[in-house]
Motif scaffolding. Structure first.
Motif, mmCIF file in Angstrom:
data_model
loop_
_atom_site.group_PDB
_atom_site.id
_atom_site.type_symbol
_atom_site.label_atom_id
_atom_site.label_comp_id
_atom_site.label_asym_id
_atom_site.label_seq_id
_atom_site.Cartn_x
_atom_site.Cartn_y
_atom_site.Cartn_z
ATOM 1 N N ILE A 1 40.929 67.450 98.466
ATOM 2 C CA ILE A 1 40.730 67.551 97.011
ATOM 3 C C ILE A 1 42.074 67.512 96.287
ATOM 4 N N LEU A 2 43.046 68.278 96.783
ATOM 5 C CA LEU A 2 44.359 68.334 96.130
ATOM 6 C C LEU A 2 45.045 66.969 96.130
ATOM 7 N N ILE A 3 45.089 66.310 97.266
ATOM 8 C CA ILE A 3 45.787 65.022 97.363
ATOM 9 C C ILE A 3 45.110 63.969 96.490
ATOM 10 N N SER A 4 43.770 63.917 96.541
ATOM 11 C CA SER A 4 43.076 62.937 95.689
ATOM 12 C C SER A 4 43.258 63.282 94.221
ATOM 13 N N HIS A 5 43.265 64.567 93.893
ATOM 14 C CA HIS A 5 43.485 65.005 92.506
ATOM 15 C C HIS A 5 44.865 64.573 92.012
ATOM 16 N N ILE A 6 45.883 64.795 92.828
ATOM 17 C CA ILE A 6 47.249 64.439 92.432
ATOM 18 C C ILE A 6 47.399 62.925 92.281
ATOM 19 N N ALA A 7 46.904 62.177 93.258
ATOM 20 C CA ALA A 7 47.027 60.710 93.205
ATOM 21 C C ALA A 7 46.310 60.146 91.977
ATOM 22 N N LEU A 8 45.104 60.615 91.736
ATOM 23 C CA LEU A 8 44.343 60.099 90.597
ATOM 24 C C LEU A 8 44.883 60.618 89.261
ATOM 25 N N SER A 9 45.559 61.773 89.283
ATOM 26 C CA SER A 9 46.193 62.277 88.057
ATOM 27 C C SER A 9 47.267 61.317 87.565
ATOM 28 N N ALA A 10 47.990 60.725 88.497
ATOM 29 C CA ALA A 10 49.011 59.739 88.105
ATOM 30 C C ALA A 10 48.363 58.455 87.608
ATOM 31 N N ILE A 11 47.297 58.045 88.269
ATOM 32 C CA ILE A 11 46.606 56.807 87.899
ATOM 33 C C ILE A 11 45.902 56.943 86.546
ATOM 34 N N ILE A 12 45.419 58.146 86.243
ATOM 35 C CA ILE A 12 44.619 58.318 85.031
ATOM 36 C C ILE A 12 45.452 58.211 83.757
ATOM 37 N N ILE A 13 46.734 58.465 83.851
ATOM 38 C CA ILE A 13 47.569 58.436 82.636
ATOM 39 C C ILE A 13 47.488 57.084 81.928
ATOM 40 N N PRO A 14 47.808 55.959 82.593
ATOM 41 C CA PRO A 14 47.700 54.689 81.860
ATOM 42 C C PRO A 14 46.260 54.340 81.505
ATOM 43 N N ILE B 1 37.634 48.943 80.188
ATOM 44 C CA ILE B 1 38.534 49.865 80.890
ATOM 45 C C ILE B 1 37.905 51.259 81.021
ATOM 46 N N ALA B 2 37.070 51.643 80.062
ATOM 47 C CA ALA B 2 36.441 52.966 80.098
ATOM 48 C C ALA B 2 35.512 53.115 81.304
ATOM 49 N N ARG B 3 34.974 52.008 81.790
ATOM 50 C CA ARG B 3 34.124 52.061 82.994
ATOM 51 C C ARG B 3 34.885 52.609 84.198
ATOM 52 N N TRP B 4 36.188 52.386 84.204
ATOM 53 C CA TRP B 4 37.046 52.909 85.267
ATOM 54 C C TRP B 4 37.610 54.275 84.888
ATOM 55 N N THR B 5 37.992 54.401 83.638
ATOM 56 C CA THR B 5 38.645 55.625 83.183
ATOM 57 C C THR B 5 37.723 56.830 83.287
ATOM 58 N N PHE B 6 36.503 56.695 82.819
ATOM 59 C CA PHE B 6 35.586 57.839 82.760
ATOM 60 C C PHE B 6 35.391 58.525 84.113
ATOM 61 N N PRO B 7 34.973 57.819 85.164
ATOM 62 C CA PRO B 7 34.730 58.545 86.417
ATOM 63 C C PRO B 7 36.001 59.123 87.034
ATOM 64 N N ILE B 8 37.114 58.435 86.882
ATOM 65 C CA ILE B 8 38.370 58.948 87.443
ATOM 66 C C ILE B 8 38.832 60.178 86.664
ATOM 67 N N TRP B 9 38.779 60.100 85.344
ATOM 68 C CA TRP B 9 39.183 61.230 84.510
ATOM 69 C C TRP B 9 38.284 62.437 84.770
ATOM 70 N N LEU B 10 36.989 62.204 84.886
ATOM 71 C CA LEU B 10 36.043 63.282 85.182
ATOM 72 C C LEU B 10 36.351 63.907 86.544
ATOM 73 N N TYR B 11 36.623 63.075 87.530
ATOM 74 C CA TYR B 11 36.968 63.577 88.866
ATOM 75 C C TYR B 11 38.231 64.426 88.805
ATOM 76 N N VAL B 12 39.246 63.961 88.095
ATOM 77 C CA VAL B 12 40.499 64.712 87.983
ATOM 78 C C VAL B 12 40.251 66.053 87.294
ATOM 79 N N ALA B 13 39.453 66.066 86.248
ATOM 80 C CA ALA B 13 39.166 67.311 85.534
ATOM 81 C C ALA B 13 38.406 68.297 86.428
ATOM 82 N N ILE B 14 37.395 67.817 87.121
ATOM 83 C CA ILE B 14 36.592 68.690 87.981
ATOM 84 C C ILE B 14 37.415 69.191 89.174
ATOM 85 N N THR B 15 38.167 68.298 89.799
ATOM 86 C CA THR B 15 38.961 68.736 90.951
ATOM 87 C C THR B 15 40.091 69.673 90.530
#
Length: 179
Positions: A120-133, A153-167
């Motif tokens: 969870i931590l590693i995926s959270h950190i990796a996706l946290s960097a990706i979610i910024i742009p 772009i929101a089709r990609w942003t939404f699930p990744i951002w949600l995952y980062v927030a939940i994790t």
């Protein structure tokens, strides 16, 4: 047919790219400071709880924004998404302050929980960097009225951002006994 950039794109796109590169680098540098400077005098457990609340609230707002978009309440969608963005920005500033202020706390769990935590931590950190742009481009396209690009772009942003927030909340739950 060649697409041309608008005057605003010529400014916004390089700024978004620069922020997307600089923010993770600054966070990485701050996490590895040899000394800590407790800027606000806060105890080490204060920031993580605040961050979990921000992440949880962001997740709720993202789900609300998705719901409002689905029922075509675009003004409500815009407002909750801007609020989610604002909470994420507050999180980022607070996270940077916490990294300057407090030494890292290490996870001491064992067995299966340890593997789950680090996944969870590693995926959270990796996706946290990706979610910024992704977030910055999605917000930019929505706020400039480029709704086709925004939706694409929101089709990609939404699930990744949600995952980062939940994790982010899950990381706090895993780490709670060690603060």
């Amino acid at each position: 047919m060649k697409k041309t950039l608008t005057k605003l794109d010529k400014i916004a796109i390089p700024v978004i790219i620069a922020l997307s590169i600089l923010v993770p680098i600054v966070v990485l540098i701050l996490m590895n400071l040899p000394e800590r400077y407790n800027l606000l005098g806060a105890k080490s457990g204060t920031f993580p709880l605040f961050h979990a609340v921000l992440n949880g609230s962001t997740a709720v707002l993202l789900l609300m924004g998705y719901f409002f978009m689905k029922i075509k309440e675009y003004k409500l969608h815009r407002n909750v998404m801007i609020t989610a963005f604002a909470l994420s920005a507050v999180f980022l500033v607070s996270y940077v302050i916490s990294k300057i202020s407090n030494a890292p706390v290490h996870y001491e769990g064992e067995g299966l929980l340890r593997y789950m935590y680090f996944f969870i931590l590693i995926s959270h950190i990796a996706l946290s960097a990706i979610i910024i742009p992704l977030v910055l481009f999605t917000m930019y396209r929505g706020l400039t009225g480029e709704y086709v690009k925004h939706a694409k772009i929101a089709r990609w942003t939404f699930p990744i951002w949600l995952y980062v927030a939940i994790t982010g909340v899950l990381v706090y739950i895993f780490m709670y006994p060690y603060y």
